[in-house]
Scaffold this active site. Structure first.
Site, mmCIF file in Angstrom:
data_model
loop_
_atom_site.group_PDB
_atom_site.id
_atom_site.type_symbol
_atom_site.label_atom_id
_atom_site.label_comp_id
_atom_site.label_asym_id
_atom_site.label_seq_id
_atom_site.Cartn_x
_atom_site.Cartn_y
_atom_site.Cartn_z
ATOM 1 N N LYS B 118 0.846 -1.288 -0.101
ATOM 2 C CA LYS B 118 0.137 0.102 -0.170
ATOM 3 C C LYS B 118 0.936 1.554 -0.179
ATOM 4 O O LYS B 118 0.627 2.294 -0.686
ATOM 5 C CB LYS B 118 -0.859 0.181 1.175
ATOM 6 C CG LYS B 118 -1.760 -1.237 1.397
ATOM 7 C CD LYS B 118 -2.878 -1.590 0.273
ATOM 8 C CE LYS B 118 -3.435 -2.868 0.282
ATOM 9 N NZ LYS B 118 -4.479 -2.987 -0.774
ATOM 10 N N GLU B 201 -6.477 3.267 7.340
ATOM 11 C CA GLU B 201 -6.887 4.455 6.655
ATOM 12 C C GLU B 201 -7.995 5.276 7.476
ATOM 13 O O GLU B 201 -8.611 4.682 8.088
ATOM 14 C CB GLU B 201 -7.517 3.940 5.333
ATOM 15 C CG GLU B 201 -6.814 4.023 4.124
ATOM 16 C CD GLU B 201 -7.374 3.208 2.970
ATOM 17 O OE1 GLU B 201 -8.653 3.068 3.071
ATOM 18 O OE2 GLU B 201 -6.649 2.859 2.314
ATOM 19 N N HIS B 236 -18.407 -4.429 5.582
ATOM 20 C CA HIS B 236 -17.365 -4.101 4.675
ATOM 21 C C HIS B 236 -17.323 -5.208 3.530
ATOM 22 O O HIS B 236 -16.317 -5.151 2.705
ATOM 23 C CB HIS B 236 -15.979 -3.688 5.124
ATOM 24 C CG HIS B 236 -15.982 -3.228 6.513
ATOM 25 N ND1 HIS B 236 -16.081 -1.618 6.571
ATOM 26 C CD2 HIS B 236 -15.859 -3.441 7.729
ATOM 27 C CE1 HIS B 236 -16.476 -1.228 7.673
ATOM 28 N NE2 HIS B 236 -16.109 -2.429 8.350
ATOM 29 N N ARG B 294 -6.968 -8.542 -9.724
ATOM 30 C CA ARG B 294 -7.424 -9.881 -9.906
ATOM 31 C C ARG B 294 -8.904 -9.931 -10.746
ATOM 32 O O ARG B 294 -9.631 -8.627 -10.717
ATOM 33 C CB ARG B 294 -7.642 -10.636 -9.058
ATOM 34 C CG ARG B 294 -8.381 -9.983 -7.842
ATOM 35 C CD ARG B 294 -8.806 -10.541 -6.715
ATOM 36 N NE ARG B 294 -9.150 -9.837 -5.713
ATOM 37 C CZ ARG B 294 -10.407 -9.290 -5.194
ATOM 38 N NH1 ARG B 294 -11.328 -9.405 -6.122
ATOM 39 N NH2 ARG B 294 -10.501 -8.512 -4.388
#
Lengths: 169, 507
Positions: B118, B201, B236, B294
């Site tokens: 990240k 985050e 989520h 993907r």
């Protein structure tokens, strides 16, 4: 013949009697004539007061699954009161210290030992199912009377994990 | 062009079946891999060959790189398709596949690593002019993370550094909940991805989750195939997706699409991928969230509106075909598509997983509806794996028509034996917030958290009658005298039997 089913903690009684090729049915104080049009499991087509219903049915143990008009229900054949009280996992109201698995899965951690003093809400067992973790907590403060599971064990929903006895109780 | 005659699918469930069907349509042979729990699973039955790779826990089978590569060698597979989840975004796996002289159907290990890391992804996005969410990924020790969380400000989101797809994500509202949430996220991350590292985050409340599908070939052609809105989530985890997004207009769509292409180009991306953004519906600002390197679970809605088969395009790109003649100008999306994910979970028990044997499965069959199933009647929904059982996808000319079609499809869908979220999905589809196209990622927790099955439904009474009838007709309980104990009774016949004459013509 009387049928008692429970779902979502509600008991429902219905009486079903053969009447020639049809059935007489009584449910919720209402009597009606039911005609079975076709029974080819899982399909069951019947008419109730002249209206035709197209259902799908399946049974696994005490559980009766029914799909009808876009809705799916699972009804459990209710046992007699005495049998239920004697059954493992029986929970008798808020005073019970029996802690059961809220979902099927694996035991990923046993966080307390027999004899430990615990506070209300203290995590007792760590469970995992379908990549999700869940802590199973003490229902009240007390002492861990017994742990019924071991690390790595697979458990069913409602299986007993532990028992927490209230102090002095 | 590389010759791909046989592909091993390193996955299970609906996506393995989906990829095997794509292979079949391209005359490519398929190899399934399976764990103990999946010995007779649907994907092993669809494949031409099936190879056992270990015990039921994912770490011992579907996450075991060595065993999967051994299986590919043993079966002489030319390529490996990783599906989604498991090893799909594991750069070491992609590298190991390449090193074994096998084609990896997906991006290069470099691209996977660049987007999987990240910190690196973030730096590259900023350099490419793609806006990012404030976050932290410079260290992985508890102390640094806790300090960073403090700096970014609560509520904070803990995510698996190696993850994606909403797995192993935790929102932490206050400082006191941080250590526990961190430990849980790490364990989930380890089990889902084989890597316990996490990143932080800022949790953007009331955001919309909108992603862009990317296709990129080996010759530097990178296109986007428009957006998918995935704001309807619980824990989520996406449950309903649609395209086009009701939020975007052409101007914002173009800006986000350009940013998505720039993001993919920034890591020299090849094959199918998805750029996820969060969008603030008030300011209409968007931020890069991550790239999923993907195929996505929700890829079918893009297939329906663009007319492209993405699983086949993954294979075509991997064997060296060009996408340029399928460039953006030639792809005009048409109509509206919606996907609903049928999960083995109980919405009235806090969405906790449910397991069991599928006693009966009836998939809807009507114009414009597609069902991608990973199970069939008789199969087991195991606690070891993802609870996704079936994806229902509806396509129509307009959003309203697609919603109506999906509601109809859910009504015709029947799965007995395992508790699913189907009735909950119906509730969501009928909800005014969704109908107006205003649902944010917190919609379900804010408006539908206390959902339970309607108790006093007339259908419930009819259901009870059906249960009692079936029980009477099937077999009388032991010890009770009844005519059905008569071995010659028509009630014991295995074939269909009708009482009261023929079906009315109306049926």
């Amino acid at each position: 013949m009387k049928f008692v089913y429970s779902s979502h903690a509600q008991n429902e009684t219905l009486d079903l009697e053969r009447a020639g090729d049809d059935f007489e049915i009584e449910i919720g104080g209402e009597r009606a004539r039911v005609q079975v049009i076709a029974f080819a499991p899982p399909r069951l087509i019947f008419s109730y007061n002249g209206k035709i219903f197209d259902a799908r049915v399946a049974r696994a143990g005490k559980k009766h699954w029914v799909y009808i008009q876009g809705a799916t229900f699972v009804f459990e054949r209710a046992e007699s009161r005495a049998a239920r009280d004697a059954a493992p996992g029986a929970r008798e109201g808020a005073g019970s210290g029996i802690v059961v698995a809220p979902m099927p899965g694996q035991v990923r951690g046993v966080l307390v030992e027999q004899g430990d003093a615990v506070t209300e809400g203290q995590p007792l067992v760590l469970m995992e199912a379908m990549k999700m973790e869940l802590k199973v907590n003490a229902p009240h403060a007390g002492v861990v009377a017994k742990i019924f599971v071991t690390l790595g064990q697979s458990v069913e929903r409602e299986q007993i994990l532990a028992e927490v006895i209230k102090r002095g109780g | 062009m590389a010759n791909l005659n046989k592909i091993l699918i390193a996955n299970r469930g609906e996506i393995a079946v989906r990829i095997m069907r794509a292979c079949g349509e391209m005359n490519i042979a398929t190899v399934a891999v399976y764990s103990d729990a999946d010995r007779a699973a649907l994907h092993t039955r669809v494949a031409a060959e099936a190879i056992h790779i270990g015990a039921s826990p994912p770490r011992e089978s579907y996450l075991n790189i060595e065993k999967i590569i051994d299986a590919a060698k043993k079966s002489n597979a030319d390529a490996i398709h990783p599906g989604y989840g498991f090893l799909a975004e594991n750069a070491e796996f992609a590298q190991a596949v390449n090193d074994a002289g096998i084609v990896f159907i997906g991006p290069s290990p470099f691209s996977i690593r660049a987007m999987g890391d990240k910190a690196e992804a973030r730096a590259r996005m900023i350099k490419s002019g793609v806006p990012v969410v404030p976050g932290f990924q410079d260290a992985d020790d508890q102390e640094s993370l806790a300090r960073a969380a403090e700096q970014i400000g609560y509520p904070i989101l803990i995510k698996a550094a190696a993850g994606g797809g909403g797995k192993a994500m935790r929102v932490v509202e206050t400082k006191s909940g941080f250590p526990d949430a961190l430990a849980a996220a790490r364990r989930e991350a380890l089990n889902a991805f084989g890597d316990a590292r996490v990143i932080l985050e800022r949790y953007v409340a009331n955001a919309r989750h909108i992603e862009f599908q990317i296709l990129a070939d080996k010759f530097g052609n990178t296109i986007h195939l428009f957006e998918r809105e995935c704001s309807i989530q619980r824990r989520h985890q996406k449950i309903i997706e649609e395209t086009p997004s009701p939020l975007l207009d052409d101007e914002l769509r173009e800006r986000m699409g350009n940013a998505a292409v720039a993001a993919a180009r920034a890591v020299n991306y090849e094959n199918a991928g998805t750029i996820e953004f969060i969008v603030d519906p008030d300011t209409r600002e968007f931020y890069f969230l991550e790239m999923n390197t993907r195929l996505q679970v929700e890829h079918p809605i893009t297939e329906l509106t663009t007319g492209l088969d993405l699983a086949q395009w993954q294979i075509r790109i991997a064997r060296g075909e060009r996408i340029e003649r399928y460039g953006e100008r030639l792809i005009q999306p048409r109509g509206h598509a919606i996907e609903c994910r049928v999960y083995a979970e109980d919405p009235s028990n806090h969405f906790l997983p449910s397991t069991g044997r599928v006693l009966d499965l009836q998939l809807p069959n009507m114009p414009g509806v597609r069902a991608d199933a990973g199970i069939a009647t008789g199969d087991e929904a195991s606690a070891f794996y993802d609870p996704l059982l079936v994806k229902l996808i509806a396509y129509a000319e307009t959003r309203d028509a697609a919603l109506a079609k999906m509601q109809n499809a859910l009504r015709e869908f029947s799965l007995l034996g395992v508790t699913t979220n189907v009735e909950f999905l119906q509730t969501v589809l009928a909800h005014p917030t969704l109908r107006q196209g205003k649902a944010t990622t917190r919609f379900i927790e804010q408006e539908l958290d206390a959902w339970t099955q309607a108790p006093h439904d007339e259908r419930r009474t009819m259901g009870l009658i059906a249960a009692a009838l079936a029980e009477s007709l099937d077999k009388a309980p032991e010890g009770e005298a009844s005519s059905v104990n008569d071995p010659y009774s028509p009630w014991r016949a295995q074939r269909a039997f009708r009482v009261g004459g023929e079906l009315p013509a109306a049926l």
